[in-house]
Design a protein around this motif. Structure first.
Motif, PDB file in Angstrom:
ATOM      1  N   ALA A  12      67.455  69.059  -7.423  1.00 55.32           N
ATOM      2  CA  ALA A  12      66.399  69.383  -6.460  1.00 55.32           C
ATOM      3  C   ALA A  12      67.018  70.074  -5.260  1.00 55.32           C
ATOM      4  CB  ALA A  12      65.671  68.119  -6.022  1.00 55.32           C
ATOM      5  N   TYR A  13      66.406  71.171  -4.848  1.00 52.90           N
ATOM      6  CA  TYR A  13      66.937  71.895  -3.702  1.00 52.90           C
ATOM      7  C   TYR A  13      65.838  72.715  -3.041  1.00 52.90           C
ATOM      8  CZ  TYR A  13      67.158  75.644  -7.213  1.00 52.90           C
ATOM      9  OH  TYR A  13      66.850  76.543  -8.199  1.00 52.90           O
ATOM     10  N   ARG A  14      66.186  73.167  -1.858  1.00 52.46           N
ATOM     11  CA  ARG A  14      65.272  73.974  -1.057  1.00 52.46           C
ATOM     12  C   ARG A  14      65.984  75.264  -0.674  1.00 52.46           C
ATOM     13  NH1 ARG A  14      62.696  72.034   4.758  1.00 52.46           N
ATOM     14  NH2 ARG A  14      61.792  74.042   5.373  1.00 52.46           N
ATOM     15  N   VAL A  15      65.311  76.385  -0.841  1.00 51.45           N
ATOM     16  CA  VAL A  15      65.781  77.668  -0.335  1.00 51.45           C
ATOM     17  C   VAL A  15      64.647  78.253   0.494  1.00 51.45           C
ATOM     18  CG1 VAL A  15      66.604  79.979  -0.876  1.00 51.45           C
ATOM     19  CG2 VAL A  15      67.291  78.053  -2.324  1.00 51.45           C
ATOM     20  N   GLY A  16      64.823  78.284   1.808  1.00 45.07           N
ATOM     21  CA  GLY A  16      63.762  78.763   2.674  1.00 45.07           C
ATOM     22  C   GLY A  16      62.519  77.915   2.525  1.00 45.07           C
ATOM     23  N   ASP A  17      61.417  78.520   2.105  1.00 51.76           N
ATOM     24  CA  ASP A  17      60.158  77.786   1.995  1.00 51.76           C
ATOM     25  C   ASP A  17      59.837  77.408   0.552  1.00 51.76           C
ATOM     26  OD1 ASP A  17      59.498  80.218   0.891  1.00 51.76           O
ATOM     27  OD2 ASP A  17      57.885  80.686   2.304  1.00 51.76           O
ATOM     28  N   THR A  18      60.839  77.400  -0.309  1.00 51.45           N
ATOM     29  CA  THR A  18      60.623  77.068  -1.713  1.00 51.45           C
ATOM     30  C   THR A  18      61.453  75.854  -2.107  1.00 51.45           C
ATOM     31  OG1 THR A  18      60.183  79.379  -2.280  1.00 51.45           O
ATOM     32  CG2 THR A  18      60.757  77.901  -4.093  1.00 51.45           C
ATOM     33  N   VAL A  19      60.785  74.863  -2.724  1.00 52.26           N
ATOM     34  CA  VAL A  19      61.455  73.674  -3.242  1.00 52.26           C
ATOM     35  C   VAL A  19      61.390  73.731  -4.763  1.00 52.26           C
ATOM     36  CG1 VAL A  19      61.327  71.157  -3.450  1.00 52.26           C
ATOM     37  CG2 VAL A  19      60.974  72.243  -1.223  1.00 52.26           C
ATOM     38  N   THR A  20      62.542  73.489  -5.404  1.00 57.80           N
ATOM     39  CA  THR A  20      62.623  73.513  -6.858  1.00 57.80           C
ATOM     40  C   THR A  20      63.212  72.198  -7.346  1.00 57.80           C
ATOM     41  OG1 THR A  20      62.991  75.903  -6.808  1.00 57.80           O
ATOM     42  CG2 THR A  20      63.537  74.750  -8.858  1.00 57.80           C
ATOM     43  N   VAL A  21      62.548  71.569  -8.325  1.00 55.27           N
ATOM     44  CA  VAL A  21      63.008  70.289  -8.861  1.00 55.27           C
ATOM     45  C   VAL A  21      62.964  70.350 -10.381  1.00 55.27           C
ATOM     46  CG1 VAL A  21      62.755  67.783  -8.825  1.00 55.27           C
ATOM     47  CG2 VAL A  21      61.930  69.140  -6.876  1.00 55.27           C
ATOM     48  N   THR A  22      64.057  69.964 -11.016  1.00 53.47           N
ATOM     49  CA  THR A  22      64.069  69.783 -12.465  1.00 53.47           C
ATOM     50  C   THR A  22      64.438  68.335 -12.764  1.00 53.47           C
ATOM     51  OG1 THR A  22      66.385  70.467 -12.655  1.00 53.47           O
ATOM     52  CG2 THR A  22      64.708  72.177 -12.908  1.00 53.47           C
TER      53      THR A  22
END
Length: 681
Positions: A618-628
């Motif tokens: 799980a991580y955040r880049v700017g205004d996007t959060v991505t979780v696998t």
């Protein structure tokens, strides 16, 4: 008046963005090419003190992944650039911050000027990573005047603190009233703190009137300096203290800037066992309950049992409506039918409860409340399990257990009770293992549960605090509430309480002297005033502590507590009043039923296992959060208002509102390999 979730969160985002830009950093919600990846994990630097342990427990309970570095471990990793950040392969040179926030025991645990301290501070400046100082003293190094400069240091027990306007506009906006530090013993110092005036760069979020002085001083606040931000806490605490439990949400939300894995809610559900059945009455002379096999000198014949009346049922429905709270009625229909047959064939109580049946939730408690485990041999005290000729344990059969469940269910269906057949509470939690006499479940229990479609079986949290499987079913641990099943009046309750919690020298049983989890009363409670003055606030404090600890376990009491002097209501009235005096309207008490509670525990266990297995990214880049996460694993996420969930085509509003943010258990859509959230700019 509490601000709306939208207004205070909007203000918080604006304040945070302004602060980041002032520090020369990118605003958290901004999106720009080459922005770093920030992993959604917290670094905890632990020195063994209770404040760090308390915050760690809050992270764990919430479901936030964290890594602990033990300062007392000679083999711990060094805190250096490589430990804190890197540039992953295939990232096109975009750096990664491995931690979104840092919890420290104080402002400089590695020593000012040390290599590790310098590496940590450089990391925070580079990536805009916030830091919580779990507990420190007031001094200019954390943005505060010394206490000798118009402040104060001392015991905070019983003192009242408040959330400031800045705290209301930020991550403490779920609180809208003053909070009082616990003062449970006049002979014990429970919480020490430093009350100090802020200096330039310091914003107080929780403050208190300076004792013996003028003005107010900070207890929790943010210090922005040297391109870094610290949340400075200047009072000592542990995980069990109510003042920490109430403030813990805000500390963690500030640490993660309101974007993190996991979610936290406040819960209160109350099961009322033995509905329709009578309960035995405590004998204040013999200090036992007649009819119990260990009550010497009588079998209960001639004693008056405790049973609700129709008037009690009317009051229960009215109380629910006025209190905006729903009780779970855990019923024994067969016991009610037996009572009716023995009392002229009519029963106004049953008639009234059935008339109001849609006002409550109902849970199967078996037809006549028998013990569903081993056959009890009561020829000795304590009882033991009866044995077969070959020495094996005698158990209630699968057919007998199944009949107790199905007969009660069928009665409910024939009388229109809205029962969820997947839920069950057995009498005394029997059938499940009961130490020391019955170390294993009744081997016939799991099959009987399956026969009746039971998925959620209640267990006693004081014996088994964790969820476990019983065949295909799962347990739902319940907190016992010390409003006893065998009392109908405050005098009876106080008498039994004194017997349990008073030393033998003071006329009690002395049980409290030999139980490591119990504490004896300093003096016996007054029979006339003890219930109202001591038991009610004590039990309300315990229940409120569970409620504000992200603990969905239901509490259980008995129908006798709704009868005669109706002893349950003063306790619940205080819990609800105290809660509503602390929390804003955007942070209501969740009141889930047993199946929903069981599902919550199941989700948490699956999530914690996936995190422990290293299967979550799980991580955040700017205004996007991505979780696998592993396929089928439900993912708990908390994010600001305005967050959107990415769909294969377009987006949809994410989660449900709570405490000024949005949170949910969610999964990627069927065609997606990862969960993607779009944060508000």
């Amino acid at each position: 008046m509490a601000q709306s979730a939208h207004s205070w969160r909007t203000a918080a985002v604006a304040l945070a963005a302004a602060g980041m830009l002032a520090l020369g950093l990118g605003a958290p919600g901004a999106s720009a090419a080459g922005e770093p990846r920030i992993d959604l994990k917290v670094l905890v630097v632990d020195n063994g003190d209770s404040p760090v342990e308390a915050i760690t427990e809050e992270l764990k309970n919430t479901g936030i992944p964290y890594t602990t570095v033990d300062l007392d471990d000679a083999d711990r990793p060094a805190i250096d650039e490589a430990f804190l950040s890197d540039t992953p392969d295939g990232a096109d040179g975009v750096p990664r911050a491995k931690y979104q926030g840092v919890v420290l025991p104080n402002e400089a645990p590695f020593g000012a000027g040390s290599a590790e301290q310098a590496a940590l501070e450089s990391y925070q400046k580079t990536f805009g990573i916030p830091q919580v100082d779990a507990y420190t003293w007031a001094h200019p190094g954390v943005g505060l005047d010394y206490t000798s400069e118009g402040g104060w240091a001392g015991t905070l027990d019983g003192r009242e603190a408040s959330v400031t306007e800045a705290g209301q506009a930020g991550y403490f906006g779920y609180l809208d009233r003053p909070l009082r530090f616990e003062d449970n013993s006049g002979s014990v110092q429970e919480s020490y703190g430093y009350v100090a005036r802020p200096r330039e760069g310091f914003t107080s979020y929780v403050d208190i009137a300076v004792p013996g002085g003028t003005g107010r001083g900070s207890l929790v606040g943010e210090y922005a300096h040297d391109g870094r931000r610290e949340l400075v806490v200047t009072f000592a605490y542990n995980d069990d203290q109510q003042q920490f439990r109430v403030l813990a949400r805000g500390i963690v939300e500030w640490l993660t800037q309101g974007v993190h894995l996991g979610q936290s809610r406040n819960y209160l559900s109350v099961h009322v066992d033995d509905v329709f059945a009578p309960d035995s009455r405590w004998d204040t002379e013999r200090n036992c309950t007649p009819g119990d096999f260990d009550c010497v000198g009588g079998d209960g014949e001639g004693t008056t049992p405790i049973r609700m009346t129709a008037d009690d049922a009317v009051y229960a429905a009215q109380w629910q409506e006025s209190s905006d709270f729903t009780l779970d009625m855990v019923y024994n229909a067969g016991s009610g039918e037996e009572w009716k047959a023995e009392n002229g064939g009519t029963d106004a109580l049953t008639g009234q409860l059935l008339a109001d049946k849609d006002e409550y939730r109902w849970i199967n408690h078996t037809y006549t409340h028998p013990f569903l485990g081993c056959v009890q041999d009561t020829s000795t005290v304590p009882w033991s399990c009866a044995r077969n000729p070959d020495g094996t344990t005698q158990y209630m059969s699968r057919a007998e257990i199944s009949a107790q469940i199905s007969d009660n269910q069928q009665w409910a269906e024939s009388h229109g009770l809205p029962v969820d057949s997947t839920e069950l509470v057995t009498g005394e939690h029997s059938g499940l293992k009961t130490l020391p006499q019955q170390p294993d479940d009744d081997p016939n229990l799991a099959g009987a549960l399956a026969d009746n479609g039971v998925e959620w079986i209640a267990s006693d949290n004081s014996r088994e605090p964790d969820q476990r499987s019983v065949g295909a079913a799962l347990t739902v641990p319940r907190h016992p509430m010390n409003v006893y099943y065998n009392v109908g009046t405050a005098a009876e309750m106080t008498d039994e309480y004194n017997w349990v919690y008073t030393s033998a020298a003071d006329g009690g049983s002395g049980v409290c002297e030999n139980n490591p989890t119990s504490t004896c009363l300093e003096d016996p409670l007054d029979a006339a005033t003890g219930f109202e003055s001591y038991i009610v606030p004590q039990e309300a404090r315990i229940a409120l502590g569970h409620a504000v600890n992200n603990d969905p376990r239901p509490h259980y009491v008995h129908q006798s507590n709704l009868a005669e002097e109706r002893l349950l209501y003063p306790v619940l009235d205080k819990v609800l009043a105290d809660y509503r005096a602390l929390f804003a309207d955007n942070t209501p008490l969740e009141n889930p039923r047993q199946s929903a509670i069981g599902t919550e525990f199941q989700r948490r266990a699956d999530w914690q296992q996936a995190v422990a297995d290293g299967a979550v990214t799980a991580y955040r880049v700017g205004d996007t959060v991505t979780v696998t996460a592993p396929s089928g694993t439900e993912i708990p996420v908390t994010a600001p208002e305005g967050t959107l969930k990415q769909l294969p085509l377009g987006t949809t509003e994410f989660g449900t509102p709570y405490a000024g943010e949005r949170s949910a258990w969610t999964t990627p859509e069927s065609t997606q390999t990862a969960l993607t959230l779009r944060l508000p700019a």
